[in-house]
Write an enzyme that holds these catalytic residues in place. Structure first.
Site, mmCIF file in Angstrom:
data_model
loop_
_atom_site.group_PDB
_atom_site.id
_atom_site.type_symbol
_atom_site.label_atom_id
_atom_site.label_comp_id
_atom_site.label_asym_id
_atom_site.label_seq_id
_atom_site.Cartn_x
_atom_site.Cartn_y
_atom_site.Cartn_z
ATOM 1 N N ARG A 172 -6.201 -12.988 6.335
ATOM 2 C CA ARG A 172 -4.938 -12.518 5.766
ATOM 3 C C ARG A 172 -3.897 -13.635 5.841
ATOM 4 N NH1 ARG A 172 -5.635 -6.983 5.423
ATOM 5 N NH2 ARG A 172 -7.156 -6.100 6.898
ATOM 6 N N GLY A 173 -2.838 -13.483 5.046
ATOM 7 C CA GLY A 173 -1.727 -14.427 5.101
ATOM 8 C C GLY A 173 -2.051 -15.755 4.453
ATOM 9 N N ASP B 278 -11.232 1.275 0.387
ATOM 10 C CA ASP B 278 -10.363 2.408 0.075
ATOM 11 C C ASP B 278 -10.349 2.762 -1.410
ATOM 12 O OD1 ASP B 278 -9.519 2.380 2.789
ATOM 13 O OD2 ASP B 278 -8.066 0.812 2.316
ATOM 14 N N ARG C 12 -5.680 4.314 4.178
ATOM 15 C CA ARG C 12 -4.298 3.854 4.034
ATOM 16 C C ARG C 12 -3.521 4.837 3.172
ATOM 17 N NH1 ARG C 12 -3.101 -2.326 2.392
ATOM 18 N NH2 ARG C 12 -3.999 -1.570 0.448
#
Length: 261
Positions: A141-142, A197, A242
């Site tokens: 991430r990031g 998801d 989520r």
């Protein structure tokens, strides 16, 4: 852009597979086929339709001049290595592109390639990676900085970039596309949706979703076994999602033993 006018190169697949059916660059799939529905109006972005996906006979890039890169961003997800393998093999074997890089550690590898050096991908290297979990080029991430990434893409000579990730990755990919336009950088940015998801807008199904549903169904069955083995017992299973409940809904339907979802 009128792709019929600007796409000047013929795909190598036209010679390899002379009977193959190619799509026209302006083929449209209409976004709404239902009239007089009681539900809300169709999504505005889809009202004019979507370009039909498939291989086209004429392409923008000359394959011998393409340097491609694949990056996996965000969290781990089932099927990442299968995606890397599929893209690599397609580029090498169908289009004749022999320069394919695996960008390591997500967007971090594009923002700082010295600290996160890329990996050269070949059909031999990816031959059996789909038998292993995770991502051989690592997911992270990031690290997103559109201006810096565009600068590094130019330095590295990359003109075809595949972004494998969820809604956050694809949102950042659109920002990267806009920055590339601003810098007048000739690069194609292709988003590949992955998410357990199944929550990437405009996509019916994302990579990883089916595997997540299958595993969740097993957990639900195990919870039922425990609950049914005790007097007045209740089995509770909490699933990821989520802001969406697709995994819970599909796993509940698949297991057929859920009382309340």
């Amino acid at each position: 852009v009128n792709e019929k006018e600007v796409n000047q190169y013929t795909t190598p697949m036209a010679a390899k597979f002379p009977d193959m059916s190619f799509v026209n660059p302006d083929e449209i799939v209409h976004g709404n086929i239902v009239e007089n529905a009681t539900r809300e109006a169709p999504v505005r972005e889809l009202q004019s339709g979507c370009l039909r996906a498939n291989a086209a006979r004429h392409i923008w890039w000359k394959p011998s001049e393409v340097k491609a890169a694949i990056v996996t961003c965000g969290g781990l997800c089932p099927g990442l290595n299968s995606i890397i393998r599929g893209v690599t093999k397609c580029l090498w074997q169908e289009y004749g592109v022999s320069e394919v890089l695996g960008i390591t550690d997500g967007y971090n590898g594009l923002s700082d390639p010295l600290a996160h050096p890329p990996m050269k991908l070949t059909p031999e290297l990816v031959r059996d990676i789909h038998m292993r979990g995770g991502s051989i080029i690592k997911a992270a991430r990031g690290g997103f900085d559109a201006a810096l990434i565009c600068s590094n893409l130019k330095k590295m000579g990359i003109n075809l970039l595949f972004l494998v990730g969820g809604d956050g990755t694809q949102f950042a990919g659109n920002l990267l596309f806009e920055e590339a336009k601003r810098q007048q950088l000739a690069v194609s940015v292709i988003g590949i949706p992955k998410s357990i998801d199944n929550d990437v807008l405009f996509f019916d199904k994302t990579f990883g979703f089916d595997s997540a549903v299958a595993k969740a169904s097993e957990v639900i069955r195990n919870a039922w076994v425990e609950a049914s083995s005790c007097d007045k017992a209740v089995g509770i299973v909490k699933l990821m999602g989520r802001d969406s409940g697709f995994v819970a809904m599909h796993a509940a339907i698949a297991s057929d033993i859920v009382d309340l979802c």
